[in-house]
Write a protein that holds these residues in place. Sequence first.
Motif, PDB file in Angstrom:
ATOM      1  N   PRO A   1      -3.245  17.328 -15.839  1.00 43.03           N
ATOM      2  CA  PRO A   1      -4.446  18.864 -16.171  1.00 43.03           C
ATOM      3  C   PRO A   1      -5.312  18.017 -17.771  1.00 43.03           C
ATOM      4  CG  PRO A   1      -2.189  19.789 -15.364  1.00 43.03           C
ATOM      5  CD  PRO A   1      -1.726  18.406 -15.268  1.00 43.03           C
ATOM      6  N   THR A   2      -4.700  17.202 -18.742  1.00 37.06           N
ATOM      7  CA  THR A   2      -5.798  17.347 -19.737  1.00 37.06           C
ATOM      8  C   THR A   2      -6.324  16.142 -19.529  1.00 37.06           C
ATOM      9  OG1 THR A   2      -3.837  15.679 -20.559  1.00 37.06           O
ATOM     10  CG2 THR A   2      -3.270  18.071 -20.713  1.00 37.06           C
ATOM     11  N   LEU A   3      -5.864  14.877 -18.563  1.00 35.78           N
ATOM     12  CA  LEU A   3      -7.329  14.305 -18.376  1.00 35.78           C
ATOM     13  C   LEU A   3      -8.437  14.651 -18.315  1.00 35.78           C
ATOM     14  CD1 LEU A   3      -5.504  12.275 -16.026  1.00 35.78           C
ATOM     15  CD2 LEU A   3      -5.272  11.428 -17.759  1.00 35.78           C
ATOM     16  N   PRO A   4      -9.521  13.565 -18.980  1.00 31.48           N
ATOM     17  CA  PRO A   4     -10.792  13.806 -18.536  1.00 31.48           C
ATOM     18  C   PRO A   4     -11.094  13.945 -16.802  1.00 31.48           C
ATOM     19  CG  PRO A   4     -10.960  12.726 -20.237  1.00 31.48           C
ATOM     20  CD  PRO A   4      -9.180  12.610 -19.395  1.00 31.48           C
ATOM     21  N   HIS A   5     -12.627  15.096 -16.877  1.00 26.51           N
ATOM     22  CA  HIS A   5     -13.043  14.932 -15.223  1.00 26.51           C
ATOM     23  C   HIS A   5     -13.046  13.666 -14.942  1.00 26.51           C
ATOM     24  CE1 HIS A   5     -14.215  16.350 -11.947  1.00 26.51           C
ATOM     25  NE2 HIS A   5     -15.905  16.304 -11.853  1.00 26.51           N
ATOM     26  N   SER A   6     -13.636  13.149 -16.186  1.00 26.49           N
ATOM     27  CA  SER A   6     -14.029  11.382 -14.638  1.00 26.49           C
ATOM     28  C   SER A   6     -12.646  11.086 -14.727  1.00 26.49           C
ATOM     29  CB  SER A   6     -14.654  10.798 -15.918  1.00 26.49           C
ATOM     30  OG  SER A   6     -14.367  10.029 -17.193  1.00 26.49           O
ATOM     31  N   GLU A   7     -11.732  11.071 -14.775  1.00 26.18           N
ATOM     32  CA  GLU A   7     -10.498  10.194 -15.078  1.00 26.18           C
ATOM     33  C   GLU A   7      -9.473  11.247 -13.069  1.00 26.18           C
ATOM     34  OE1 GLU A   7      -8.558   9.349 -18.001  1.00 26.18           O
ATOM     35  OE2 GLU A   7      -9.426   8.387 -19.142  1.00 26.18           O
TER      36      GLU A   7
ATOM     37  N   VAL B   1       0.504  -1.312   0.022  1.00 27.86           N
ATOM     38  CA  VAL B   1       0.171  -0.021  -0.224  1.00 27.86           C
ATOM     39  C   VAL B   1       1.656   1.540  -0.299  1.00 27.86           C
ATOM     40  CG1 VAL B   1      -0.620   0.349   2.940  1.00 27.86           C
ATOM     41  CG2 VAL B   1      -2.188   1.212   0.777  1.00 27.86           C
ATOM     42  N   GLN B   2       2.380   1.316   0.680  1.00 26.41           N
ATOM     43  CA  GLN B   2       2.655   2.630   0.760  1.00 26.41           C
ATOM     44  C   GLN B   2       3.457   2.668  -0.603  1.00 26.41           C
ATOM     45  OE1 GLN B   2       4.839   1.219   4.143  1.00 26.41           O
ATOM     46  NE2 GLN B   2       4.023   2.659   5.792  1.00 26.41           N
ATOM     47  N   ILE B   3       3.656   1.731  -1.115  1.00 26.80           N
ATOM     48  CA  ILE B   3       4.767   2.254  -2.511  1.00 26.80           C
ATOM     49  C   ILE B   3       3.603   2.171  -3.494  1.00 26.80           C
ATOM     50  CG2 ILE B   3       5.288   0.705  -5.013  1.00 26.80           C
ATOM     51  CD1 ILE B   3       6.651  -1.539  -3.128  1.00 26.80           C
ATOM     52  N   LEU B   4       2.083   1.880  -3.464  1.00 28.66           N
ATOM     53  CA  LEU B   4       0.951   2.143  -4.402  1.00 28.66           C
ATOM     54  C   LEU B   4       0.644   3.562  -4.262  1.00 28.66           C
ATOM     55  CD1 LEU B   4      -1.192   1.841  -6.399  1.00 28.66           C
ATOM     56  CD2 LEU B   4      -2.024   1.052  -4.386  1.00 28.66           C
ATOM     57  N   PHE B   5       0.775   3.846  -3.222  1.00 29.34           N
ATOM     58  CA  PHE B   5       0.485   5.385  -2.834  1.00 29.34           C
ATOM     59  C   PHE B   5       1.687   6.839  -3.282  1.00 29.34           C
ATOM     60  CE2 PHE B   5      -0.430   8.826   0.934  1.00 29.34           C
ATOM     61  CZ  PHE B   5      -1.734   9.191   0.206  1.00 29.34           C
ATOM     62  N   GLY B   6       2.633   6.093  -2.750  1.00 28.94           N
ATOM     63  CA  GLY B   6       3.608   7.109  -2.845  1.00 28.94           C
ATOM     64  C   GLY B   6       3.240   6.932  -4.806  1.00 28.94           C
ATOM     65  N   PHE B   7       2.947   6.328  -5.334  1.00 32.02           N
ATOM     66  CA  PHE B   7       3.124   6.294  -6.921  1.00 32.02           C
ATOM     67  C   PHE B   7       1.679   7.333  -7.031  1.00 32.02           C
ATOM     68  CE2 PHE B   7       0.561   5.362 -10.487  1.00 32.02           C
ATOM     69  CZ  PHE B   7       1.292   5.013 -11.439  1.00 32.02           C
ATOM     70  N   LEU B   8       1.196   7.186  -6.436  1.00 37.05           N
ATOM     71  CA  LEU B   8      -0.299   7.522  -5.906  1.00 37.05           C
ATOM     72  C   LEU B   8       0.137   9.486  -6.264  1.00 37.05           C
ATOM     73  CD1 LEU B   8      -3.348   5.506  -4.777  1.00 37.05           C
ATOM     74  CD2 LEU B   8      -2.255   6.423  -7.702  1.00 37.05           C
ATOM     75  N   LEU B   9       0.850   9.769  -5.578  1.00 36.19           N
ATOM     76  CA  LEU B   9       0.619  11.003  -4.976  1.00 36.19           C
ATOM     77  C   LEU B   9       1.688  11.397  -6.296  1.00 36.19           C
ATOM     78  CD1 LEU B   9       1.956  10.368  -1.233  1.00 36.19           C
ATOM     79  CD2 LEU B   9      -0.212  11.654  -2.058  1.00 36.19           C
ATOM     80  N   THR B  10       2.419  10.980  -6.943  1.00 38.96           N
ATOM     81  CA  THR B  10       3.070  11.936  -7.905  1.00 38.96           C
ATOM     82  C   THR B  10       2.633  12.303  -9.213  1.00 38.96           C
ATOM     83  OG1 THR B  10       4.421   9.846  -8.825  1.00 38.96           O
ATOM     84  CG2 THR B  10       5.385  10.650  -6.678  1.00 38.96           C
ATOM     85  N   VAL B  11       1.348  11.269  -9.449  1.00 36.00           N
ATOM     86  CA  VAL B  11       0.481  10.972 -10.617  1.00 36.00           C
ATOM     87  C   VAL B  11      -0.121  13.411 -10.905  1.00 36.00           C
ATOM     88  CG1 VAL B  11      -1.723  10.323 -11.753  1.00 36.00           C
ATOM     89  CG2 VAL B  11      -0.022   8.867 -10.741  1.00 36.00           C
ATOM     90  N   VAL B  12      -0.450  13.498  -9.367  1.00 41.68           N
ATOM     91  CA  VAL B  12      -1.004  14.786  -9.711  1.00 41.68           C
ATOM     92  C   VAL B  12       0.376  16.031 -10.456  1.00 41.68           C
ATOM     93  CG1 VAL B  12      -0.261  15.745  -7.789  1.00 41.68           C
ATOM     94  CG2 VAL B  12      -2.944  16.649  -9.315  1.00 41.68           C
ATOM     95  N   PHE B  13       1.759  15.900 -10.418  1.00 44.94           N
ATOM     96  CA  PHE B  13       2.505  16.624 -10.504  1.00 44.94           C
ATOM     97  C   PHE B  13       2.882  16.449 -12.605  1.00 44.94           C
ATOM     98  CE2 PHE B  13       2.282  16.016  -6.507  1.00 44.94           C
ATOM     99  CZ  PHE B  13       2.376  17.884  -5.810  1.00 44.94           C
ATOM    100  N   TYR B  14       2.784  15.139 -12.952  1.00 49.09           N
ATOM    101  CA  TYR B  14       2.764  15.314 -13.733  1.00 49.09           C
ATOM    102  C   TYR B  14       1.990  16.040 -14.958  1.00 49.09           C
ATOM    103  CZ  TYR B  14       5.002  10.451 -12.905  1.00 49.09           C
ATOM    104  OH  TYR B  14       6.114   9.156 -12.514  1.00 49.09           O
ATOM    105  N   PRO B  15       2.764  17.083 -16.543  1.00 46.47           N
ATOM    106  CA  PRO B  15       2.328  16.973 -16.604  1.00 46.47           C
ATOM    107  C   PRO B  15       0.802  16.921 -17.983  1.00 46.47           C
ATOM    108  CG  PRO B  15       4.593  17.384 -17.713  1.00 46.47           C
ATOM    109  CD  PRO B  15       4.884  16.310 -16.612  1.00 46.47           C
ATOM    110  N   ARG B  16       0.909  16.001 -18.044  1.00 42.86           N
ATOM    111  CA  ARG B  16      -0.294  15.358 -18.434  1.00 42.86           C
ATOM    112  C   ARG B  16      -1.475  15.340 -17.347  1.00 42.86           C
ATOM    113  NH1 ARG B  16      -2.117   9.671 -20.872  1.00 42.86           N
ATOM    114  NH2 ARG B  16      -3.603  10.080 -22.239  1.00 42.86           N
TER     115      ARG B  16
END
Length: 184
Positions: A53-59, A36-51
């Motif tokens: 903001p371009t994801l659809p609202h549902s995603e 869970v810590q590895i998964l959570f750590g990965f998830l925390l970084t996703v929002v900082f990727y340039p792509r």
Amino acid sequence: MAEEGRRTGRDESEDERADRMWGELIQEVRVAQTGVQILFGFLLTVVFYPRYPTLPHSEQVIYVVTVVLGAAATGALIGPVSLHRLVSGRRVKPQAVRIASRLTFVGLLLLVTTTTSALLLILRVATHGSEVTWLVAGVVAWYLVCWYALPLWIRRRHTVHPDTGASPPRREPGSGGEDRRTGG
């Protein structure tokens, strides 16, 4: 030692049993915590990727839900460690083991939902929104078999009753509950 202090087939007191069960629980939690810590750590970084903001609202909504589920799973799976630290030496280990076991079970439920949500998000992004529901459903079914159905089946089939030392009788479907071993 008094007979009433030795209630299990292992010839151990309630305190000895609690110590053993605590050690087993902590080993189990270590495995789940790492994942869970590895998964959570990965998830925390996703929002900082340039792509992002371009994801659809549902995603983006799926992402936020996944992060919240991951945070909740992390809390539940780290909870037993904190519980142990705060009650250590207070002579409440049997109660602490029961509560920590429940926290761990809740953490595993949250982990299966976090993993499911993360898988849904990743597959939707990877396939550009193609239908992936059946893939996610298949993986979730596999998780449920591995994490819940199989352990519950083994528990039901192979539990030894402390009073008799025997396994529960196996019943034929539609047999009216007769014991196959004794015919009655």
